[in-house]
Design a protein around this motif. Structure first.
Motif, PDB file in Angstrom:
ATOM      1  N   ARG A 432       0.833  -1.217   0.000  1.00 57.88           N
ATOM      2  CA  ARG A 432       0.000   0.000   0.000  1.00 57.88           C
ATOM      3  C   ARG A 432       0.858   1.255   0.000  1.00 57.88           C
ATOM      4  O   ARG A 432       0.578   2.217  -0.726  1.00 57.88           O
ATOM      5  CB  ARG A 432      -0.933  -0.005   1.206  1.00 57.88           C
ATOM      6  CG  ARG A 432      -1.910   1.177   1.222  1.00 57.88           C
ATOM      7  CD  ARG A 432      -2.794   1.175   2.450  1.00 57.88           C
ATOM      8  NE  ARG A 432      -2.044   1.414   3.665  1.00 57.88           N
ATOM      9  CZ  ARG A 432      -1.680   2.618   4.114  1.00 57.88           C
ATOM     10  NH1 ARG A 432      -1.987   3.695   3.420  1.00 57.88           N
ATOM     11  NH2 ARG A 432      -1.009   2.735   5.240  1.00 57.88           N
ATOM     12  N   ASP A 437      -2.972   4.458  -1.865  1.00 56.52           N
ATOM     13  CA  ASP A 437      -4.274   3.966  -1.428  1.00 56.52           C
ATOM     14  C   ASP A 437      -5.212   3.639  -2.589  1.00 56.52           C
ATOM     15  O   ASP A 437      -5.905   2.625  -2.580  1.00 56.52           O
ATOM     16  CB  ASP A 437      -4.943   4.980  -0.503  1.00 56.52           C
ATOM     17  CG  ASP A 437      -4.445   4.874   0.924  1.00 56.52           C
ATOM     18  OD1 ASP A 437      -3.453   4.147   1.166  1.00 56.52           O
ATOM     19  OD2 ASP A 437      -5.044   5.514   1.812  1.00 56.52           O
ATOM     20  N   GLU A 438      -5.271   4.507  -3.585  1.00 60.15           N
ATOM     21  CA  GLU A 438      -6.243   4.309  -4.652  1.00 60.15           C
ATOM     22  C   GLU A 438      -6.007   2.994  -5.386  1.00 60.15           C
ATOM     23  O   GLU A 438      -6.940   2.190  -5.556  1.00 60.15           O
ATOM     24  CB  GLU A 438      -6.208   5.474  -5.637  1.00 60.15           C
ATOM     25  CG  GLU A 438      -7.241   5.335  -6.754  1.00 60.15           C
ATOM     26  CD  GLU A 438      -7.260   6.518  -7.709  1.00 60.15           C
ATOM     27  OE1 GLU A 438      -8.029   6.469  -8.692  1.00 60.15           O
ATOM     28  OE2 GLU A 438      -6.511   7.494  -7.478  1.00 60.15           O
ATOM     29  N   ARG A 442      -8.441  -0.465  -4.965  1.00 62.75           N
ATOM     30  CA  ARG A 442      -9.029  -0.970  -6.209  1.00 62.75           C
ATOM     31  C   ARG A 442      -8.553  -2.399  -6.484  1.00 62.75           C
ATOM     32  O   ARG A 442      -9.327  -3.238  -6.941  1.00 62.75           O
ATOM     33  CB  ARG A 442      -8.674  -0.056  -7.382  1.00 62.75           C
ATOM     34  CG  ARG A 442      -9.551   1.183  -7.492  1.00 62.75           C
ATOM     35  CD  ARG A 442      -9.140   2.038  -8.684  1.00 62.75           C
ATOM     36  NE  ARG A 442      -9.291   1.330  -9.949  1.00 62.75           N
ATOM     37  CZ  ARG A 442     -10.409   1.290 -10.669  1.00 62.75           C
ATOM     38  NH1 ARG A 442     -11.488   1.933 -10.235  1.00 62.75           N
ATOM     39  NH2 ARG A 442     -10.450   0.646 -11.813  1.00 62.75           N
ATOM     40  N   GLU A 476      -3.394  -2.307 -12.207  1.00 62.54           N
ATOM     41  CA  GLU A 476      -3.838  -1.069 -11.563  1.00 62.54           C
ATOM     42  C   GLU A 476      -2.738  -0.019 -11.512  1.00 62.54           C
ATOM     43  O   GLU A 476      -3.027   1.182 -11.509  1.00 62.54           O
ATOM     44  CB  GLU A 476      -4.345  -1.360 -10.154  1.00 62.54           C
ATOM     45  CG  GLU A 476      -5.695  -2.052 -10.101  1.00 62.54           C
ATOM     46  CD  GLU A 476      -6.809  -1.213 -10.700  1.00 62.54           C
ATOM     47  OE1 GLU A 476      -6.769   0.028 -10.560  1.00 62.54           O
ATOM     48  OE2 GLU A 476      -7.712  -1.789 -11.336  1.00 62.54           O
TER      49      GLU A 476
END
Length: 576
Positions: A432, A437-438, A442, A476
């Protein structure tokens, strides 16, 4: 999963002929029924045979008659199975303690010589009994005295206990040993049953209530027995559980952030109403938090349930076992209830493909505790939780072995059973901090649901492994993170960060086994400013500005690394 190993203060198919089996990360090895023998009834997740791989359990109608006085059960399991070629027989695990009294294929009852139950394996030859569409009905009647748990939930089975006023208090906790301690099943994570309709029968003259998985369809009195009828969608095999006591029930409907109306229920011993009501309030808070952080509660069409148990706890799907005694704590949550409820997402909705990937369950559930504390109590509470985990890391074996393993590894001396919680939590913390965080949340949402935008009413359970998680994170972030998973997950030793100082130059070097490439950036605080050291060939140089400048490496403990701390060459003595 069963709670943490007892070394911590919080708490730890098989053919008659040779077959080729897929194990963990597609490693093929031969297996025979004789390879495992008695181990089949004491561990879970042994390799599937070719015949077991060909079987899809679509529906199970399960009746269990529980005799508290005799501490015995009778059972009837009726399966609808889909069987693909080239399966020649049905193979299911069933504890050897049980006597098989009847086996039927379709409408035909087989003679005693028409099936075999040896070393915990029930084998039923098909011999052309399969229907044209590949489906067949199997019925198995069985009875006996089931395994009594030596130390539930870590060493599982049945728990035959009593309430304070002497009434029966019965529970099952079978994760490490498997569903075959309760009924015939294929004891492997990917062999979840599409639908389980279970009826739990207790003596009609008693005050006993049988709480089960899923939705209560009704209660039926038949002669000397009272049956509690439950229906559950695709339950995790070890998460099918019995919870029997003179329960009272607190129920309410909770409107979740997703818009779902979720039935909440706590099955509690009489006299514990206040504690149960408080825990149900807590459960609603946790549900809201998980929905906002991860996604919709997966089983809203059934319930979010808790059963008070005579053992510590277990993540039984929609009927989580709770034995924490309603203890008050300095922390703003009940760690046991929270952890087990986390498994509704990380174990019951998203299930590991094999035990080798169990860290996806336990690391996530444990790390969610730290993240919850971060959100409700602040950064210091988050750090305190991680600090609690750190000294419990063993690092003798990988958290995700490349080959499949069975549940016997959980309590062995390797420390794997603890590392999948504590080291796994630190790995997720490090990830993380690395990706933000995003991308992190996700990635977790996609891991759990298969989509970044899950919708209530369109959620089905999913199987996952470590490589799939890595692929999701890479998609991601747009980054190749093989180096991260290779070092942290696939081998045991933690990376060591070494440093030397030469005047105003600080040289940092990652030391990892096998000279693996390791690209973890490192923050260095120099006085009041913080810079990020980027590594090339595992080395980085930092300009400290002066030969006497004070500095701190990784000042906010953003990454997992081995001890001891870097040994740095002291600065030269000051000249007056």
């Amino acid at each position: 999963m069963r709670k943490r190993p007892p070394v911590c203060t919080r708490e730890r198919a098989l053919k008659f002929a040779t077959a080729v089996i897929a194990l963990g990360a597609a490693i093929a090895v031969p297996a025979t029924a004789q390879d495992f023998g008695e181990r089949r009834t004491t561990v879970s997740g042994l390799p599937l045979t070719a015949d077991q791989q060909a079987i899809t359990p679509e529906h199970l109608w399960l009746d269990i008659w529980v005799d508290p006085e005799a501490q015995s059960i009778k059972g009837r399991a009726e399966y609808a199975l889909e069987i693909a070629d080239p399966a020649s027989k049905i193979e299911m695990e069933l504890d050897q303690r049980f006597r098989v009294t009847r086996v039927s294929l379709g409408k035909i009852e087989l003679p005693a010589e028409g099936f075999r139950h040896t070393d915990g394996l029930l084998t039923v030859p098909l011999e052309g009994a399969r229907s044209a569409n590949g489906r067949i009905a199997l019925r198995v009647d069985f009875e006996g005295e089931p395994r009594t748990a030596p130390n539930a939930p870590w060493d599982g089975g049945f728990v035959w206990s009593q309430t304070s006023d002497g009434e029966p208090w019965i529970a099952t906790a079978m994760q490490g040993q498997g569903c075959d301690l309760l009924f015939p099943c294929i004891d492997y994570p990917t062999k979840e049953i599409g639908r389980v309709d279970s009826t739990i029968w207790v003596p009609a003259e008693s005050r006993l209530y049988a709480a089960g998985n899923g939705k209560l369809l009704g209660i039926e009195d038949k002669g000397d027995w009272r049956g509690y009828k439950w229906s559950a969608r695709q339950p995790n095999t070890y998460a099918i559980a019995l919870n029997i006591a003179p329960y009272g029930v607190i129920e309410r409907t909770h409107r979740a952030p997703s818009g779902q109306d979720v039935p909440l229920a706590f099955y509690h011993l009489r006299g514990d109403e206040a504690g149960a009501a408080r825990m149900l309030d807590e459960l609603a808070k946790y549900l809201d938090w998980f929905e906002r952080r991860i996604g919709p509660y997966p089983f809203a069409d059934e319930k979010a349930g808790i059963a008070q148990t005579p053992h510590l706890g277990m993540e039984h799907q929609t009927i989580n076992a709770y034995g924490n005694g309603f203890r008050e704590s300095d922390e703003p949550y009940d760690w046991l209830l929270f952890h087990e409820f986390a498994h509704e997402w990380f174990a019951n909705q998203m299930t590991n493909r094999s035990n080798a990937d169990m860290w996806l369950h336990e690391a996530a559930a444990s790390y969610m505790e730290a993240l919850y504390l971060r959100d409700v109590a602040g950064e210091d509470a988050y750090r305190a939780k991680l600090d609690e985990y750190l000294p419990r890391i063993v690092s003798k074996v990988p958290v995700a072995p490349g080959a499949g393993i069975d549940s016997g590894s959980y309590l062995d001396s390797s420390g794997w059973g603890g590392d999948i919680y504590f080291k796994g939590s630190w790995i997720l913390h490090t990830l993380r901090e690395l990706i933000g965080d995003e991308a992190f949340f996700r990635s977790l949402t996609r891991l759990v649901y298969g989509t970044a935008e899950p919708k209530p009413g369109a959620i089905t359970p999913i199987y996952r492994d470590t490589d799939e998680f890595r692929q999701i994170v890479e998609e991601e972030t747009g980054r190749d993170l093989e180096w991260f998973f290779d070092v942290y997950v696939r081998q045991p030793a933690m990376p060591l960060l070494k440093g030397t100082r030469d005047g105003a130059t600080l040289t940092l070097e990652w030391e990892v086994p096998g000279n693996r490439t390791f690209q973890m950036p490192v923050e260095v605080k120099i006085g009041e400013r913080t810079i990020v050291a980027e590594f090339e060939n595992n080395r980085a140089r930092v300009d400290l500005g002066s030969a006497t400048a004070p500095f701190t490496v990784d000042p906010d403990a953003k990454m997992l690394r081995g001890l001891p701390e870097p040994v740095l060459t002291p600065p030269p003595p000051r000249r007056n």
